[in-house]
Design a protein around this motif. Structure first.
Motif, mmCIF file in Angstrom:
data_model
loop_
_atom_site.group_PDB
_atom_site.id
_atom_site.type_symbol
_atom_site.label_atom_id
_atom_site.label_comp_id
_atom_site.label_asym_id
_atom_site.label_seq_id
_atom_site.Cartn_x
_atom_site.Cartn_y
_atom_site.Cartn_z
ATOM 1 N N ASP B 436 0.844 -1.195 0.000
ATOM 2 C CA ASP B 436 0.000 0.000 0.000
ATOM 3 C C ASP B 436 0.883 1.251 0.000
ATOM 4 N N GLU B 437 0.261 2.332 -0.305
ATOM 5 C CA GLU B 437 0.979 3.592 -0.498
ATOM 6 C C GLU B 437 1.797 3.992 0.726
ATOM 7 N N ASP B 438 1.185 3.820 1.904
ATOM 8 C CA ASP B 438 1.889 4.243 3.117
ATOM 9 C C ASP B 438 3.130 3.415 3.366
ATOM 10 N N SER B 439 3.010 2.125 3.083
ATOM 11 C CA SER B 439 4.198 1.274 3.273
ATOM 12 C C SER B 439 5.307 1.727 2.344
ATOM 13 N N LEU B 440 4.931 2.018 1.108
ATOM 14 C CA LEU B 440 5.948 2.451 0.155
ATOM 15 C C LEU B 440 6.589 3.746 0.611
ATOM 16 N N LYS B 441 5.754 4.643 1.101
ATOM 17 C CA LYS B 441 6.317 5.905 1.595
ATOM 18 C C LYS B 441 7.313 5.639 2.709
ATOM 19 N N ASN B 442 6.958 4.686 3.537
ATOM 20 C CA ASN B 442 7.865 4.355 4.639
ATOM 21 C C ASN B 442 9.183 3.806 4.124
ATOM 22 N N ILE B 443 9.094 2.964 3.101
ATOM 23 C CA ILE B 443 10.343 2.381 2.570
ATOM 24 C C ILE B 443 11.208 3.491 1.994
ATOM 25 N N VAL B 444 10.574 4.420 1.306
ATOM 26 C CA VAL B 444 11.354 5.549 0.773
ATOM 27 C C VAL B 444 12.039 6.298 1.911
ATOM 28 N N LYS B 445 11.279 6.501 2.967
ATOM 29 C CA LYS B 445 11.884 7.189 4.113
ATOM 30 C C LYS B 445 13.071 6.411 4.647
ATOM 31 N N LEU B 446 12.885 5.103 4.748
ATOM 32 C CA LEU B 446 13.964 4.269 5.275
ATOM 33 C C LEU B 446 15.218 4.386 4.420
ATOM 34 N N LEU B 447 15.017 4.550 3.133
ATOM 35 C CA LEU B 447 16.179 4.610 2.255
ATOM 36 C C LEU B 447 16.773 5.999 2.185
ATOM 37 N N THR B 448 15.975 7.015 2.420
ATOM 38 C CA THR B 448 16.494 8.371 2.234
ATOM 39 C C THR B 448 16.982 9.035 3.519
ATOM 40 N N TYR B 449 16.408 8.664 4.632
ATOM 41 C CA TYR B 449 16.876 9.286 5.882
ATOM 42 C C TYR B 449 18.376 9.124 6.107
ATOM 43 N N PRO B 450 18.918 7.933 5.845
ATOM 44 C CA PRO B 450 20.354 7.800 6.142
ATOM 45 C C PRO B 450 21.225 8.686 5.252
ATOM 46 N N LEU B 451 20.690 9.090 4.123
ATOM 47 C CA LEU B 451 21.525 9.817 3.178
ATOM 48 C C LEU B 451 22.023 11.121 3.767
ATOM 49 N N GLU B 452 21.188 11.719 4.586
ATOM 50 C CA GLU B 452 21.545 13.015 5.148
ATOM 51 C C GLU B 452 22.859 12.967 5.896
ATOM 52 N N SER B 453 22.948 12.014 6.790
ATOM 53 C CA SER B 453 24.155 12.002 7.622
ATOM 54 C C SER B 453 25.219 11.063 7.095
ATOM 55 N N LEU B 454 24.786 10.025 6.419
ATOM 56 C CA LEU B 454 25.778 9.036 6.012
ATOM 57 C C LEU B 454 26.208 9.174 4.564
ATOM 58 N N SER B 455 25.375 9.798 3.817
ATOM 59 C CA SER B 455 25.670 10.085 2.415
ATOM 60 C C SER B 455 26.155 8.853 1.670
ATOM 61 N N ILE B 456 27.310 8.945 1.116
ATOM 62 C CA ILE B 456 27.719 7.910 0.174
ATOM 63 C C ILE B 456 28.027 6.583 0.859
ATOM 64 N N THR B 457 28.169 6.627 2.178
ATOM 65 C CA THR B 457 28.487 5.369 2.850
ATOM 66 C C THR B 457 27.344 4.371 2.774
ATOM 67 N N ILE B 458 26.188 4.831 2.370
ATOM 68 C CA ILE B 458 25.088 3.885 2.210
ATOM 69 C C ILE B 458 25.433 2.840 1.181
ATOM 70 N N LEU B 459 26.323 3.201 0.306
ATOM 71 C CA LEU B 459 26.692 2.264 -0.737
ATOM 72 C C LEU B 459 27.312 1.001 -0.154
ATOM 73 N N SER B 460 27.817 1.138 1.053
ATOM 74 C CA SER B 460 28.438 -0.039 1.662
ATOM 75 C C SER B 460 27.425 -0.935 2.345
ATOM 76 N N MET B 461 26.179 -0.443 2.434
ATOM 77 C CA MET B 461 25.175 -1.272 3.118
ATOM 78 C C MET B 461 24.594 -2.270 2.134
ATOM 79 N N ASP B 462 24.798 -3.524 2.419
ATOM 80 C CA ASP B 462 24.364 -4.511 1.436
ATOM 81 C C ASP B 462 22.855 -4.705 1.412
#
Lengths: 271, 683
Positions: B436-462
């Motif tokens: 459902d839409e809300d779940s998808l929104k949550n997944i987007v949040k899960l993927l984008t929140y770390p970008l702020e502080s961790l930035s490119i290091t997310i690439l290391s998260m498998d």
């Protein structure tokens, strides 16, 4: 057209005997004033001190329990206003005055002017008699468990069985079982008069609720303990001599009433 | 002749009786049958009229009546106070307070009435103070207010008098407070009891013995205050739960209870305001007792709200130190409670706390493994309630957890990865393929929140790409955009081939379109592609070889993409290669090259020596020379030129410029000639 007045002397002149006895001296003045008539023919003027128990609903059962008399004037004629002094020494106060709804206990002075050719003239003046009581020795509390089978079961206690008029009724009510919806609980001060009816020779009881005091609002749960604190000074009570009982009334929905009463003595505090 | 029948609605059978009676009348008297219709009509309209008067109108009327009485009696009361007639003042205040009996009012309306009475009582309170100043004994006043026969006025007056009595300091504050607490037990009716106890709380606000205030010592200690408030809370909780009543009208009752929750919560607020409640006291005495009260009943609304109160009322530090207890107890509440809401509230608060108190949180995290505490408890919740709870709610929980982790543990990418892993597991369990839409929104949040502080290091998260796979194309593109933005904003140099390859795989949606994708706004598309283009400019490395590798890595997907993408991506790539050429030139001039057998480097001084130690490969790969680079650039430019002449010309000219820069020997003359020719042709 005759004006009869009985005057009692001011308090300070009343003699008081020792604290232990209840013997008083009753004294005063009777003054007879002739109105338009200039003379009064009589067959005797008398003053009596009477203690009288009156049954309101049963006049026949009324009786005098004490009576003392003095002759003020033998048969004769009065041509002018006259004042007589009287005194009844050694008047023993047995009972206290009580003015109830079914029974009255009165003390009064009665002056009688007897006449040959006319009805006698009578004047009565009530006076009050108070008998302060000593505090009884036994001080026990009241504890009781009462209820309605399967519906309501309470346990109440009062700290004392006897209270003086300025006292406080302190206690608590514990609810052991509550299966009905209670709306509220009140404490009622009930005045109970018991008297013997002469004819049927049985005691009759009359209850009058003097005061209602709400003690709980709403329905409690099992195990709740409700405090009771009722200041007797806030209500007008007559002391002693009548049993004043406190009753606990529960009012529950739909307006059914269950009353659990317990007799409690009420005393006047000794001055 | 019209015959009109009126009848009362009380008798149940009247609906039928008069009609049949009317019919009989008609038959017997021969009156026209159409009159029967009137009978029925009247009945219906009467019925409608009676039903039209709703409960609300009724309430409004009653409330206004009561308010009017309160106003009147308050007026007389104030007049009596002005003439210093205490007896009459008490009498009128009793009449006024009798209105608070109001058995018919709804909680909302009762509150309105209560507030009005509360204001009026303030006048009486100051009258009491005035009486005391005039020499009246407070003990007498305290007694005489208890002469009132009805309990509600009596207790309100008692609390008012009691508050003033405490101020006089003649009797210990705790004694009076305990006496009041005891006497107000007399009101067992839920609504009235709640408000009375709320009044008690309000009146005692400044009169509780506490550390450093005037009532301490003789008047008691703050521990007395704590036990008094806890006692009041316990009773209020009981009354509050009692409001639920029988199963009739459950929803309405629940709503009414929620309206009144603030009354009960006031106790906890008062507790948290006591100076004497230090961390130690909180941990050892206050919190255990509160938790006891909460778990003493199974009532959902009560448990839920009181737990939330604890989280919000007390300092975050206190709750942090007691985190394990809190989490465990929350997990063991009635399962119908919204446990995750409490967790989320807690985590959000702690996240803010972490943000503002960086040094403190560091110390705390050294002592306690907060992350693990949360993780274990959250996993428990998911296990126990995962079957019934919707995915989006579970993901809500994870999002809050992630937020907290990011703020508290700034550099721990492994924690973030763990959280992402749990989410992947959750998504796997989800049986239906479409979320459902809300779940998808949550997944987007899960993927984008770390970008702020961790930035490119997310690439290391498998687990990152695993989670991303659960998103549909548009959402993945959204995430890809965020990734680009994060990388660009941190100006993180792209100097590593593996990193870049990973990055490229992450931003796949930007590079290549999926079939099912619909139309997109042109400006959006432009924005996206520009982002991608900017990425290229971040490529840098000391060693030209590396740069070449990376640029080639970029070139592959660019070449595979369609023209409209190339319009944006190629130019930046071209300029990147141009830059590479310059870098090459400089490199040749300064470093020299180590020639492998085979193709020689054009021009420049040759350095026969071995260059620097192995850390930077001092030799260039045989493929890397100007020619190669120029060829690549030219090919790219050609593609552009075929679609866009103007841009093509510019690019050709740029190429010529760089060639002239890098090639003093003029060895690429022929090559340049061709380019110039192409340019002119275009022109």
């Amino acid at each position: 057209f005759f004006f009869l007045m009985i005057r009692r002397p001011p308090r300070s002149t009343q003699s008081r005997s020792s604290a232990a006895s209840d013997v008083y001296k009753r004294q005063g003045q009777v003054s007879i004033q002739l109105g338009k008539n200039k003379k009064l023919e009589h067959t005797g003027i008398r003053v009596e001190l009477i203690g009288h128990i009156e049954m309101v609903y049963d006049k026949a059962g009324s009786s005098d329990f004490t009576s003392m008399g003095r002759e003020l004037e033998p048969t004769g004629v009065l041509f002018q206003d006259k004042t007589y002094n009287f005194s009844f020494p050694k008047f023993e106060k047995q009972y206290e005055s009580y003015y109830g709804s079914s029974v009255k206990l009165r003390y009064f002075l009665r002056v009688t002017i007897n006449r040959n050719y006319a009805t006698k003239i009578i004047k009565e003046v009530d006076f009050a008699v108070l008998v302060p009581a000593t505090e009884p020795e036994i001080k026990k509390d009241i504890q009781m468990e009462v209820g309605i089978e399967d519906c309501l079961h309470i346990e109440f206690e009062y700290s004392k069985a006897q209270y003086h008029l300025k006292d406080v009724v302190i206690g608590k009510v514990k609810f052991m079982l509550v299966r009905i919806k209670i709306k509220y609980m009140e404490l009622c001060i009930v005045k109970q008069e018991k008297y013997l009816t002469g004819q049927a020779n049985q005691t009759q009881t009359e209850n009058e609720t003097l005061q209602k005091f709400e003690v709980m609002d709403g329905c409690p749960n099992k195990g709740d303990v409700i405090p009771i604190r009722l200041y007797l000074a806030g209500s007008d009570l007559t002391p002693t001599y009548t049993d004043v009982s406190l009753s606990l009334i529960h009012i529950s929905e739909p307006t059914r009433q269950a009353e659990i009463s317990y007799a409690v003595f009420c005393l006047k505090k000794k001055n | 002749v019209h015959i009109v029948f009126f009848f009362s609605s009380r008798r149940r059978h009247t609906r039928f009786l008069p009609v049949s009676w009317a019919r009989r009348c008609v038959q017997e008297t021969g009156i026209n049958a159409e009159y029967m219709g009137i009978v029925h009509q009247i009945k219906q309209s009467q019925k409608v009229f009676l039903e039209g008067q709703t409960m609300d109108d009724d309430q409004e009327i009653k409330l206004e009546e009561r308010r009017k009485t309160v106003r009147e009696q308050a007026y007389y009361m104030k007049k009596a106070i002005d003439t210093a007639n205490l007896r009459d003042a008490l009498r009128y205040s009793t009449y006024m307070l009798n209105e608070l009996k109001a058995p018919e009012l709804s909680p909302k309306n009762y509150y309105i009435l209560y507030m009005q009475v509360f204001d009026e009582l303030r006048v009486l309170e100051s009258a009491f103070r005035e009486e005391y100043r005039r020499g009246r004994r407070m003990a007498d006043l305290y007694e005489s207010v208890q002469y009132a026969q009805n309990i509600i006025p009596r207790l309100y007056l008692l609390v008012t008098a009691g508050a003033v009595y405490i101020e006089t300091n003649e009797v210990a504050a705790k004694d009076i407070l305990n006496d009041l607490l005891e006497m107000i037990k007399g009101v067992q009716h839920p609504l009235r009891g709640l408000f009375l106890r709320y009044y008690f709380l309000k009146m005692c606000k400044d009169k509780l013995p506490d550390e450093g205030n005037e009532y301490e010592g003789e008047g008691g200690t703050f521990k007395d205050a704590v036990s008094i408030i806890l006692g009041n809370l316990e009773e209020m909780n009981k009354l509050w739960i009692r409001m639920q009543g029988s199963s009739s009208n459950r929803v309405k009752r629940e709503k009414e209870r929620i309206d009144l929750k603030v009354l009960v919560g006031e106790n906890i607020v008062r507790l948290s305001g006591l100076q004497g409640v230090t961390l130690e006291i909180y941990t050892q005495e206050v919190l255990p007792k509160l938790l006891e009260i909460i778990s003493s009943t199974k009532d959902v609304i009560s448990q839920q709200y009181l737990m939330e109160c604890i989280v919000t009322a007390f300092p975050d530090e206190y709750n942090l130190k007691n985190l394990n207890t809190l989490l465990e107890r929350t997990g063991s509440l009635n399962p119908n409670c919204d446990i995750k809401a409490i967790y989320i509230s807690l985590m959000d608060r702690l996240a803010d706390f972490s943000e503002e108190n960086k040094s403190e949180i560091e110390n705390i995290t050294q002592d306690m493994d907060i992350f693990q505490m949360f993780k274990t408890n959250i996993d428990n919740i998911i296990e126990e309630q995962g079957q019934t709870m919707e995915l989006r709610k579970l993901l809500d929980l994870q999002v809050a957890f992630l937020n907290f982790t990011l703020k508290t543990y700034e550099k721990r990418t492994d924690y973030v990865n763990q959280i992402l892993k749990s989410c992947v597991v959750l998504c796997e369990k989800q049986s239906s393929t479409s979320f459902d839409e809300d779940s998808l929104k949550n997944i987007v949040k899960l993927l984008t929140y770390p970008l702020e502080s961790l930035s490119i290091t997310i690439l290391s998260m498998d687990e990152y790409p695993n989670l991303m796979n659960y998103l549909p194309f548009t959402k993945r593109k959204e995430v890809a955009v965020k990734i680009c933005q994060a990388v660009i904003s941190t100006r993180h140099p792209l100097n590593n081939l593996t990193t870049v390859n990973q990055l490229l795989s992450f931003i796949q949606p930007l590079l290549k379109e999926e079939q099912s994708f619909g139309n997109q706004e042109p400006y959006e598309f432009e924005g996206e592609q520009q982002l991608v283009a900017r990425l290229v400019h971040l490529v840098e490395n000391n060693h030209p070889d590396k740069v070449f590798e990376i640029l080639n890595a970029f070139r592959q997907p660019f070449e595979a993409a369609d023209e409209k993408r190339q319009f944006y991506t190629y130019p930046s790539l071209i300029f990147a290669y141009i830059r590479l050429a310059r870098q090459l030139k400089i490199y040749n001039e300064t470093q020299g090259t180590y020639k492998k057998a085979g193709n020689a480097e054009e021009g420049g001084e040759e350095n026969e020596e071995e260059s620097e130690p192995q850390e930077t490969q001092a030799y260039l790969k045989p493929e890397l020379n100007f020619k190669v680079v120029f060829e690549i650039i030219r090919k790219l430019a050609d593609s552009i030129a075929s679609g866009n002449a103007e841009l093509g010309i510019k690019l050709y000219l740029d190429i010529l410029q760089i060639i002239s820069e890098c090639d003093p020997q003029r060895e690429h003359d022929e090559f340049s000639y061709e380019i110039a020719e192409a340019a002119l042709t275009l022109y």
